[in-house]
Design a protein around this motif. Sequence first.
Motif, mmCIF file in Angstrom:
data_model
loop_
_atom_site.group_PDB
_atom_site.id
_atom_site.type_symbol
_atom_site.label_atom_id
_atom_site.label_comp_id
_atom_site.label_asym_id
_atom_site.label_seq_id
_atom_site.Cartn_x
_atom_site.Cartn_y
_atom_site.Cartn_z
ATOM 1 N N PRO A 1 0.828 -1.211 0.000
ATOM 2 C CA PRO A 1 0.000 0.000 0.000
ATOM 3 C C PRO A 1 0.862 1.261 0.000
ATOM 4 O O PRO A 1 2.031 1.228 0.394
ATOM 5 C CB PRO A 1 -0.812 -0.117 1.291
ATOM 6 N N VAL A 2 0.277 2.350 -0.456
ATOM 7 C CA VAL A 2 1.021 3.621 -0.528
ATOM 8 C C VAL A 2 0.691 4.496 0.677
ATOM 9 O O VAL A 2 -0.348 4.314 1.320
ATOM 10 C CB VAL A 2 0.697 4.386 -1.836
ATOM 11 N N LYS A 3 1.589 5.431 0.965
ATOM 12 C CA LYS A 3 1.362 6.361 2.075
ATOM 13 C C LYS A 3 0.448 7.487 1.601
ATOM 14 O O LYS A 3 0.690 8.094 0.553
ATOM 15 C CB LYS A 3 2.689 6.956 2.555
ATOM 16 N N GLN A 4 -0.584 7.761 2.378
ATOM 17 C CA GLN A 4 -1.540 8.812 2.036
ATOM 18 C C GLN A 4 -1.802 9.671 3.269
ATOM 19 O O GLN A 4 -1.924 9.134 4.373
ATOM 20 C CB GLN A 4 -2.854 8.177 1.554
ATOM 21 N N GLN A 5 -1.891 10.978 3.081
ATOM 22 C CA GLN A 5 -2.200 11.843 4.216
ATOM 23 C C GLN A 5 -3.198 12.927 3.798
ATOM 24 O O GLN A 5 -3.159 13.433 2.682
ATOM 25 C CB GLN A 5 -0.939 12.490 4.798
ATOM 26 N N ASP A 6 -4.110 13.244 4.721
ATOM 27 C CA ASP A 6 -5.103 14.287 4.473
ATOM 28 C C ASP A 6 -4.435 15.653 4.626
ATOM 29 O O ASP A 6 -3.744 15.902 5.626
ATOM 30 C CB ASP A 6 -6.259 14.182 5.474
ATOM 31 N N GLU A 7 -4.635 16.539 3.641
ATOM 32 C CA GLU A 7 -4.094 17.894 3.712
ATOM 33 C C GLU A 7 -5.163 18.905 4.125
ATOM 34 O O GLU A 7 -4.863 19.901 4.760
ATOM 35 C CB GLU A 7 -3.521 18.300 2.346
ATOM 36 N N TRP A 8 -6.417 18.651 3.737
ATOM 37 C CA TRP A 8 -7.508 19.582 4.069
ATOM 38 C C TRP A 8 -8.823 18.808 4.052
ATOM 39 O O TRP A 8 -8.933 17.786 3.363
ATOM 40 C CB TRP A 8 -7.543 20.722 3.053
ATOM 41 N N ASP A 9 -9.793 19.298 4.833
ATOM 42 C CA ASP A 9 -11.048 18.557 4.937
ATOM 43 C C ASP A 9 -12.104 18.982 3.922
ATOM 44 O O ASP A 9 -12.806 18.150 3.349
ATOM 45 C CB ASP A 9 -11.608 18.658 6.369
ATOM 46 N N SER A 10 -12.237 20.289 3.658
ATOM 47 C CA SER A 10 -13.268 20.743 2.728
ATOM 48 C C SER A 10 -12.772 21.955 1.938
ATOM 49 O O SER A 10 -12.636 23.023 2.517
ATOM 50 C CB SER A 10 -14.548 21.103 3.503
ATOM 51 N N PRO A 11 -12.447 21.769 0.651
ATOM 52 C CA PRO A 11 -12.574 20.545 -0.133
ATOM 53 C C PRO A 11 -11.563 19.493 0.352
ATOM 54 O O PRO A 11 -10.531 19.846 0.911
ATOM 55 C CB PRO A 11 -12.257 20.999 -1.551
ATOM 56 N N TYR A 12 -11.877 18.234 0.088
ATOM 57 C CA TYR A 12 -11.002 17.161 0.552
ATOM 58 C C TYR A 12 -9.771 17.093 -0.348
ATOM 59 O O TYR A 12 -9.850 16.758 -1.525
ATOM 60 C CB TYR A 12 -11.750 15.829 0.540
ATOM 61 N N LEU A 13 -8.620 17.446 0.242
ATOM 62 C CA LEU A 13 -7.334 17.423 -0.470
ATOM 63 C C LEU A 13 -6.480 16.340 0.166
ATOM 64 O O LEU A 13 -6.265 16.348 1.386
ATOM 65 C CB LEU A 13 -6.619 18.773 -0.350
ATOM 66 N N VAL A 14 -6.009 15.417 -0.642
ATOM 67 C CA VAL A 14 -5.229 14.314 -0.106
ATOM 68 C C VAL A 14 -3.894 14.222 -0.838
ATOM 69 O O VAL A 14 -3.823 14.446 -2.041
ATOM 70 C CB VAL A 14 -6.027 12.987 -0.216
ATOM 71 N N ARG A 15 -2.836 13.918 -0.073
ATOM 72 C CA ARG A 15 -1.496 13.811 -0.662
ATOM 73 C C ARG A 15 -1.014 12.351 -0.596
ATOM 74 O O ARG A 15 -1.163 11.697 0.439
ATOM 75 C CB ARG A 15 -0.495 14.710 0.081
ATOM 76 N N PHE A 16 -0.444 11.887 -1.710
ATOM 77 C CA PHE A 16 0.191 10.567 -1.767
ATOM 78 C C PHE A 16 1.699 10.781 -1.698
ATOM 79 O O PHE A 16 2.248 11.579 -2.472
ATOM 80 C CB PHE A 16 -0.174 9.844 -3.065
ATOM 81 N N LEU A 17 2.374 10.098 -0.788
ATOM 82 C CA LEU A 17 3.811 10.284 -0.578
ATOM 83 C C LEU A 17 4.616 9.217 -1.318
ATOM 84 O O LEU A 17 4.174 8.070 -1.456
ATOM 85 C CB LEU A 17 4.138 10.236 0.910
ATOM 86 N N ASN A 18 5.817 9.605 -1.784
ATOM 87 C CA ASN A 18 6.729 8.683 -2.503
ATOM 88 C C ASN A 18 5.993 7.919 -3.608
ATOM 89 O O ASN A 18 6.139 6.701 -3.753
ATOM 90 C CB ASN A 18 7.362 7.685 -1.518
ATOM 91 N N ILE A 19 5.224 8.648 -4.389
ATOM 92 C CA ILE A 19 4.350 8.023 -5.374
ATOM 93 C C ILE A 19 4.952 8.022 -6.785
ATOM 94 O O ILE A 19 4.450 7.351 -7.680
ATOM 95 C CB ILE A 19 2.960 8.705 -5.357
ATOM 96 N N ILE A 20 6.024 8.779 -6.963
ATOM 97 C CA ILE A 20 6.734 8.778 -8.245
ATOM 98 C C ILE A 20 8.231 8.787 -7.931
ATOM 99 O O ILE A 20 8.691 9.570 -7.096
ATOM 100 C CB ILE A 20 6.318 9.978 -9.134
ATOM 101 N N SER A 21 8.986 7.895 -8.561
ATOM 102 C CA SER A 21 10.410 7.740 -8.223
ATOM 103 C C SER A 21 11.266 8.791 -8.917
ATOM 104 O O SER A 21 10.843 9.417 -9.900
ATOM 105 C CB SER A 21 10.886 6.347 -8.625
ATOM 106 N N ASP A 22 12.498 8.967 -8.428
ATOM 107 C CA ASP A 22 13.447 9.911 -9.038
ATOM 108 C C ASP A 22 13.740 9.520 -10.487
ATOM 109 O O ASP A 22 13.903 10.381 -11.359
ATOM 110 C CB ASP A 22 14.756 9.956 -8.239
#
Length: 516
Positions: A307-328
Amino acid sequence: MTDLLFTEKDLVTSLKDYIQAEENKLERVKKWADKLESLTATATQDPEGFLGHPVNAFKLMKRLNTEWGDLESLVLSDTTDGFISNLTIQRRYFPTDDDQTGAAKALLRLQDTYKLDAHTISTGNLPGVKHKTLMTAEDCYELGKIAYTDVDYYHTELWMAQALKQLDDGEESTVDKVTVLDYLSYAIYQQGELERALGYTKRLLELDPEHQRAKGNVKYFEFQLEKQKKTKKEDTAIEKEPEKKETPVKKKQKQKKDRKTFSLMPERKKYEMLCRGEGIKMTPRRESRLFCRYYDNNRNPFYVLGPVKQQDEWDSPYLVRFLNIISDKEIAKVKELAKPRLRRATVHDPQTGKLTTAQYRVSKSAWLTGYEDPVIEKINQRIEDLTGLEMDTAEELQVANYGVGGQYEPHFDFGRKDEPDAFKELGTGNRIATWLFYMSDVAAGGATVFPDVGASIRPQKGSAVFWYNLFPNGEGDYSTRHAACPVLVGNKWVSNKWIHERGQEWRRPCGLNETD
């Protein structure tokens, strides 16, 4: 712009080769002159005796007939060919006057957005800088002149004042104080500060007593100031109504108003505050509802074991960030494919529905299709797996590069009701969602901000942010209005995928209620 640095490096190498060739030529001429100086000094002491020697006589004939001609050819030989040829070839890639003006305006834009004074920029004391560079008085003068040409007297004053300060501190420059004071006094006058304008004009006349325009301006400023004083005296003669004391109740009301200040601010001010890291903060209660997690999108086969790492950035609107999702490695490949095609970024014209350039979007972009390289196809598939949305109707992957001052002012990604033809040519409906990869860290500036709600997301290399632009019922979510803040220091690389409505009917169905 990195290519321009290598162009300049090549020109410097060519210039040094030219200097070396000139020095070699001068060295040969000097040796010849030294040799003849010694010879003629001896010969002229006893001319007849010297020429009485047949070898000396022969050598004199030879020198004057042949060697002086060779020397003339040497002196007249042109060593500039290589340098001039290289310069002519490279000139095709040189920036234009418009490019220089654009770079100057980018500096002024950064100055306003991040509340930087002219001295800070001039001395290069910017956050996160690795290569500190000082601005000369001439640089400051040029910035002020560009602002003056744009009838921007506020920035004209700031940069002419900085140029004057550096000249007063003893800096040697091709710009003189008289010219700077002429611009400075006029810019201050245009902002309505007559006394200061008069003071600078008098200083100009001390340096150049015969300056005709300054002479006329002094008389005019003095006349206007006298007129203002008379008007002021007449106003003070009129009895004023006593000021009312602010009661404690009114003070409380004022404090309540201050809490709402951010929401009532003009959008531009909110945008700039968020870019500086100011603005409203989430309450602890709201923040406690934001989480980070390992995400597999309902046990998607590709992510069940990893599974990938995901974190909530904001609640409304719902903004979500995926971490380490694209390699160098993937980032390097995307940049490699995009760089040769980078062109000035465009926006959809709401009137025509066609793409056009705009001052509020300053960046370069390129579009990459999935069939060009397996890496792009792999990235598209990853977005589909993690969002659960159909990629066949999405727009191609757009790669954007924001240099210093690069920005994208507040805008919507989706087409509003007053823009019925926004994406008509695509035939895939409105933009339902946005996926944004960050492909570089940024030393300072470059955040993605949502002025209406106060959200600010910093670039983080290898991560991606996702949000829905439309509600399930197809109506636009106006709280998703967002902007890319100007890059203050560094270089910002992003790539984004705009996902459209068609094909999402069973992947993101409408709710049971019309308002869902």
